[in-house]
Scaffold this motif. Structure first.
Motif, PDB file in Angstrom:
ATOM      1  N   SER A   1       0.845  -1.191   0.000  1.00 43.23           N
ATOM      2  CA  SER A   1       0.000   0.000   0.000  1.00 43.23           C
ATOM      3  C   SER A   1       0.878   1.237   0.000  1.00 43.23           C
ATOM      4  O   SER A   1       2.074   1.175   0.313  1.00 43.23           O
ATOM      5  N   ARG A   2       0.285   2.381  -0.321  1.00 43.04           N
ATOM      6  CA  ARG A   2       1.047   3.622  -0.367  1.00 43.04           C
ATOM      7  C   ARG A   2       1.729   3.898   0.964  1.00 43.04           C
ATOM      8  O   ARG A   2       2.925   4.203   1.009  1.00 43.04           O
ATOM      9  N   THR A   3       0.978   3.767   2.055  1.00 41.92           N
ATOM     10  CA  THR A   3       1.537   4.073   3.377  1.00 41.92           C
ATOM     11  C   THR A   3       2.605   3.068   3.782  1.00 41.92           C
ATOM     12  O   THR A   3       3.683   3.453   4.275  1.00 41.92           O
ATOM     13  N   ALA A   4       2.325   1.784   3.568  1.00 43.79           N
ATOM     14  CA  ALA A   4       3.291   0.751   3.950  1.00 43.79           C
ATOM     15  C   ALA A   4       4.584   0.902   3.152  1.00 43.79           C
ATOM     16  O   ALA A   4       5.685   0.750   3.693  1.00 43.79           O
ATOM     17  N   PHE A   5       4.455   1.218   1.856  1.00 45.45           N
ATOM     18  CA  PHE A   5       5.641   1.377   1.023  1.00 45.45           C
ATOM     19  C   PHE A   5       6.453   2.594   1.456  1.00 45.45           C
ATOM     20  O   PHE A   5       7.683   2.522   1.596  1.00 45.45           O
ATOM     21  N   ALA A   6       5.796   3.736   1.664  1.00 45.46           N
ATOM     22  CA  ALA A   6       6.504   4.952   2.052  1.00 45.46           C
ATOM     23  C   ALA A   6       7.237   4.754   3.368  1.00 45.46           C
ATOM     24  O   ALA A   6       8.389   5.191   3.523  1.00 45.46           O
ATOM     25  N   THR A   7       6.588   4.081   4.321  1.00 47.67           N
ATOM     26  CA  THR A   7       7.217   3.838   5.622  1.00 47.67           C
ATOM     27  C   THR A   7       8.412   2.919   5.486  1.00 47.67           C
ATOM     28  O   THR A   7       9.497   3.187   6.024  1.00 47.67           O
ATOM     29  N   ARG A   8       8.224   1.831   4.764  1.00 50.42           N
ATOM     30  CA  ARG A   8       9.309   0.854   4.584  1.00 50.42           C
ATOM     31  C   ARG A   8      10.479   1.466   3.830  1.00 50.42           C
ATOM     32  O   ARG A   8      11.648   1.252   4.176  1.00 50.42           O
ATOM     33  N   PHE A   9      10.196   2.227   2.805  1.00 49.23           N
ATOM     34  CA  PHE A   9      11.242   2.850   1.996  1.00 49.23           C
ATOM     35  C   PHE A   9      12.059   3.814   2.855  1.00 49.23           C
ATOM     36  O   PHE A   9      13.297   3.785   2.839  1.00 49.23           O
ATOM     37  N   ALA A  10      11.377   4.680   3.599  1.00 45.36           N
ATOM     38  CA  ALA A  10      12.078   5.669   4.422  1.00 45.36           C
ATOM     39  C   ALA A  10      12.923   4.995   5.493  1.00 45.36           C
ATOM     40  O   ALA A  10      14.046   5.435   5.780  1.00 45.36           O
ATOM     41  N   GLN A  11      12.413   3.928   6.089  1.00 48.41           N
ATOM     42  CA  GLN A  11      13.160   3.217   7.127  1.00 48.41           C
ATOM     43  C   GLN A  11      14.403   2.545   6.565  1.00 48.41           C
ATOM     44  O   GLN A  11      15.461   2.553   7.194  1.00 48.41           O
ATOM     45  N   MET A  12      14.276   1.962   5.385  1.00 48.44           N
ATOM     46  CA  MET A  12      15.385   1.206   4.806  1.00 48.44           C
ATOM     47  C   MET A  12      16.410   2.114   4.128  1.00 48.44           C
ATOM     48  O   MET A  12      17.620   1.956   4.303  1.00 48.44           O
TER      49      MET A  12
END
Length: 341
Positions: free
Chosen positions: A263-274
């Motif tokens: 999802s948009r939110t899950a991807f944005a969070t995962r991307f920023a964390q990684m």
């Protein structure tokens, strides 16, 4: 078959002076239906390795050498025996025959037969040896290592180096046959110097870097965060690959998330964390890396380069470029003229 061959050799063309050929082949590839280059290959294809020096070390007994802080990347590979590596600020690492290490941040280090933090200054050991020669220490015979150091320049190189840990340890193994082939080639040049040896060592050293990065990325030692960690994540690698393959596209976080199966939110969070940056910030950084390479290597107008990487006007591109690099495109171009191609 031709397309597969081109994709296979593209990462190595800049190492052999084929930058203009790389650009032409890249254009052909984007017009074809073949698979795009992976993100690691794309970054490596924009590196500008230069000023490579290499030498061997034949050591025996209770030897120990201290290497001072250095510029560029150092790569050391053990071809015979074992040793200890102690890098400034890091725990000691035992190196076995066939192991390879890359030191990308210029920290001082000690290599020794025993677990020591001091040793003979490397300059006194290697000064009598010219590029492509072999230094002798302690009578030799117990241990043989090849070492190379080369510089990389350009904005993509700077971005890549920031993501690398202070020590990259690649262990020996049957799946590393190509890496071992390149290391053996350097060792052969060092042991039996021949005409053309210097350029052969330089090219083989660059291949060692490519292979070492590849194997490090597929191994268990990749850090939990950073660009390399993101490439090790199968979902994020798809999104990063899409950004790299079509940087001028007006990407949205939702589109990239869909490609990654999130999802948009899950991807944005995962991307920023990684990655340590938002997807849009990463897109802007990659665009600037491509633009910086064009500014340094070519003579296209600034406005045209901006269009190629996704900006409708020269002013928008110039503002984005200065925001990421701290320089205007023209300032960067002037400063880059002094750098090796």
């Amino acid at each position: 078959m031709v397309q597969a061959f081109l994709v296979g050799v593209l990462p190595y063309l800049p190492l052999y002076g084929g930058r203009s050929m790389l650009r032409r082949l890249n254009n052909c590839r984007h017009r074809s239906k073949g698979p795009p280059m992976d993100p690691l290959s794309q970054v490596i294809s924009h590196l500008r390795p230069h000023d490579c020096v290499a030498a061997g070390l034949d050591a025996g007994g209770a030897w120990s050498i201290r290497f001072q802080r250095h510029a560029g990347l150092k790569c050391n590979a053990v071809l015979k025996g074992q040793c200890w590596l102690v890098v400034e600020g890091c725990d000691p690492i035992g190196l076995d025959e066939g192991d390879c290490v890359i030191l990308p941040h210029g920290r001082s280090f000690v290599m020794s037969a025993e677990r020591l933090r001091h040793g003979r200054d490397a300059e006194t050991v290697y000064t009598p040896v010219s590029h492509g020669g072999t230094a002798m220490l302690g009578g030799g015979g117990d241990f043989f290592m090849i070492g190379s150091r080369f510089m990389v320049s350009g904005l993509p190189a700077d971005r890549l180096l920031r993501t690398l840990p202070p020590v990259m340890h690649i262990r020996a193994g049957p799946e590393r046959a190509f890496l071992q082939w390149a290391l053996d080639g350097i060792a052969s040049e060092l042991r039996a110097p021949r005409i053309g040896g210097a350029v052969s060592i330089a090219h083989l050293s660059h291949l060692v870097l490519v292979q070492a990065l590849r194997h490090y990325l597929s191994g268990p030692g990749v850090p939990g965060t950073g660009w390399l960690a993101a490439l090790a994540d199968g979902r994020l690698r798809i999104a990063i690959g899409a950004i790299h393959d079509d940087p001028a596209r007006d990407w949205s976080v939702a589109e990239l998330g869909a490609l990654a199966g999130l999802s948009r939110t899950a991807f944005a969070t995962r991307f920023a964390q990684m990655v340590g940056a938002s997807p849009m910030a990463y897109l802007a950084q990659w665009r600037m890396c491509l633009a910086a390479d064009q500014l340094a290597q070519g003579s296209q107008p600034v406005a045209r380069i901006g269009q190629v990487v996704g900006y409708a006007s020269e002013s928008a591109f110039a503002a984005a470029f200065k925001r990421v690099t701290g320089q205007t495109p023209r300032q960067y171009r002037r400063a880059s003229k002094a750098l090796p191609v």
